[in-house]
Scaffold this motif. Sequence first.
Motif, short mmCIF file in Angstrom:
data_model
loop_
_atom_site.label_atom_id
_atom_site.label_comp_id
_atom_site.label_asym_id
_atom_site.label_seq_id
_atom_site.Cartn_x
_atom_site.Cartn_y
_atom_site.Cartn_z
N GLY A 30 0.61 -1.31 0.10
CA GLY A 30 0.10 0.06 -0.03
C GLY A 30 0.85 1.18 -0.06
N LEU A 31 1.99 1.08 0.36
CA LEU A 31 2.73 2.36 0.64
C LEU A 31 3.44 2.77 -0.71
N PHE A 32 3.54 1.74 -1.62
CA PHE A 32 4.17 1.85 -3.02
C PHE A 32 2.98 2.10 -3.89
N LEU A 33 1.69 2.21 -3.44
CA LEU A 33 0.57 2.23 -4.63
C LEU A 33 0.55 3.67 -5.05
N GLY A 34 0.52 4.68 -4.19
CA GLY A 34 0.69 6.07 -4.64
C GLY A 34 1.80 6.41 -5.52
N THR A 39 4.11 7.74 -10.88
CA THR A 39 5.45 7.53 -11.40
C THR A 39 4.99 7.07 -12.99
N PHE A 40 4.26 6.00 -13.26
CA PHE A 40 4.03 5.28 -14.36
C PHE A 40 2.57 5.62 -14.80
N GLY A 41 1.67 6.20 -14.16
CA GLY A 41 0.50 6.49 -14.75
C GLY A 41 -0.59 5.17 -14.60
N TRP A 42 -0.12 4.11 -13.64
CA TRP A 42 -0.99 2.87 -13.55
C TRP A 42 -2.26 3.34 -12.78
N THR A 43 -3.24 2.53 -13.10
CA THR A 43 -4.38 2.89 -12.04
C THR A 43 -4.13 2.08 -10.80
N ARG A 44 -5.07 2.13 -9.80
CA ARG A 44 -4.87 1.48 -8.54
C ARG A 44 -5.14 -0.05 -8.62
N ALA A 45 -6.34 -0.33 -9.53
CA ALA A 45 -6.10 -1.86 -9.76
C ALA A 45 -4.98 -2.41 -10.47
N GLU A 46 -4.28 -1.79 -11.41
CA GLU A 46 -3.35 -2.15 -12.02
C GLU A 46 -2.05 -2.48 -11.05
N ALA A 47 -1.70 -1.34 -10.16
CA ALA A 47 -0.60 -1.69 -9.47
C ALA A 47 -1.29 -2.71 -8.28
N SER A 48 -2.59 -2.78 -7.87
CA SER A 48 -2.70 -3.89 -6.72
C SER A 48 -2.54 -5.36 -7.43
N PHE A 49 -2.57 -5.22 -8.59
CA PHE A 49 -2.66 -6.82 -9.58
C PHE A 49 -1.21 -7.43 -9.17
N GLY A 50 -0.13 -6.84 -8.97
CA GLY A 50 1.19 -7.43 -8.48
C GLY A 50 1.03 -8.37 -7.28
N PRO A 51 0.59 -7.75 -6.24
CA PRO A 51 0.38 -8.71 -5.02
C PRO A 51 -0.85 -9.69 -5.33
N THR A 52 -1.72 -9.33 -6.15
CA THR A 52 -2.83 -10.36 -6.40
C THR A 52 -2.24 -11.82 -7.11
N LEU A 53 -1.14 -11.37 -8.14
CA LEU A 53 -0.50 -12.50 -8.96
C LEU A 53 0.51 -13.24 -7.76
N LEU A 54 1.29 -12.65 -7.00
CA LEU A 54 1.98 -13.20 -6.09
C LEU A 54 1.07 -14.34 -5.02
N ILE A 159 10.75 6.32 1.95
CA ILE A 159 10.28 6.73 0.74
C ILE A 159 10.12 8.20 0.46
N ASP A 160 9.82 9.11 1.54
CA ASP A 160 9.48 10.49 1.45
C ASP A 160 11.08 10.82 1.32
N ALA A 161 11.93 10.41 1.95
CA ALA A 161 13.21 11.15 1.82
C ALA A 161 14.19 10.65 0.64
N TRP A 162 13.85 9.49 0.24
CA TRP A 162 14.90 8.81 -1.00
C TRP A 162 14.18 8.45 -2.06
N GLY A 163 12.88 8.31 -2.09
CA GLY A 163 12.23 7.89 -3.25
C GLY A 163 11.60 6.21 -3.05
N TRP A 164 10.83 5.72 -3.56
CA TRP A 164 10.14 4.52 -3.65
C TRP A 164 11.07 3.44 -4.01
N ARG A 165 12.01 3.59 -4.91
CA ARG A 165 13.25 2.69 -5.34
C ARG A 165 14.04 2.39 -4.07
#
Length: 408
Positions: A30-34, A39-54, A159-165
């Motif tokens: 959830g912290l990487f969702l926003g 960054t990439f213009g994904w929807t929330r559903a698209e970004a959430s689908f990664g954990p779904t696949l896992l 993430i706030d200090a150095w970014g999501w990577r």
Amino acid sequence: MEFRNGWRSLAGSMLGLAIGVHALPFGTSGLFLGPLTRTFGWTRAEASFGPTLLFLCLGAIAPIFGTVIDRFGARRVILPGLLALTLFFVALSQTTGSLAFYYGTFIAVGVIGVGSATPTYTRIVNARFRAARGRALGIALIGTGLSSAAMPPLLSLAIDAWGWRAGYFLLAGVVALATPVVLALLKAEDGAKAAKADDAQVPFPTILRDPLLWGLGLIFFLVALAVGGFSGHFVAMMTDRGFSAVDAARMMGAGGLFLIAGRLVTGFLIDRFFAPRVAAVIMVVSAAGFLLIAQSGPGVAVVGLVVAGLAFGAEIDLVSYLVARYFGLAAYGRTYGILYAFVVVGTAISPTAYGWCFDRFGSYVEVLHGAGILLGAAAAGFLLLRRFPVLDGSASSKSSIVGGEVHA
């Protein structure tokens, strides 16, 4: 006596559960969702689908992998699983906007990292503890609560200090540093041999023919479907209501403390009362929590978070305990793997369902109401479960009657 002799197994399992493939990827997504959607213009559903696949991969492979655990023991599969998880976070830090790469990374860790998932550690605890089995499982499983409490605030600051990577690199470092400690604590553990001393030897074909197994699967699927997407979307829920991302992460961290409390309370109660009835009460209370969170007031949301944490805290605790009490440990890995598949499939679908509902309705109110209904249905299912059997076996397993139910 059990705690004095088994503290190393308990501590190693707790730490392993805190950093496992079922905990960190899902609890921090959830912290990487926003950041990912911005960054990439994904929807929330698209970004959430990664954990779904896992979780879909974990669910598909767990019943098969359970045979490996039953035959060779739990400890041998932990190291490959944790190494795969470390590389997974490093790979995510290199995400370039390709959904295929993003999804492929989650699929890979779901297959290779399964050795660091819940079935491995709960088998160790179930084999080591009997009289205090519920409490021991509750203590071990608070590992996921500890990581849920500690990681969101720390990760949010990073993430706030150095970014999501940098956030993904931080997670990789946590797993890498904790892995040797887990292995050292579990050094003397041999889950395959421990099962021989158990008080039950229910053959796996008999278990497969038992309708109870599939009824439990349905119940736990409903619970997972209701609660699985909540943690991944909680930060977004709160920021939509005016909270800062840091404040929302702190609330999520507090939710981890409630998860810990839920697991400890559940473990204490199921050692003393008939576990399915305890589960039914917890599900009803949790359903009320989700309905409270659906309301707009910040204070109401916090109260709802407290009681919703009970469902998170109780679910895996109950799966582990009920498998051991109803079916024993002779085929624990395979039996747990089947029920774990139901849990992870529900957990896998849930984040995408939460995201789809938000994209469709513009809020989370509808999906929170639906979650409350599902938890109510699960409560009814728990009330229909049969009593525990009086199992023949070792002299160490003496049955007694507690609260009118067969209890060990």
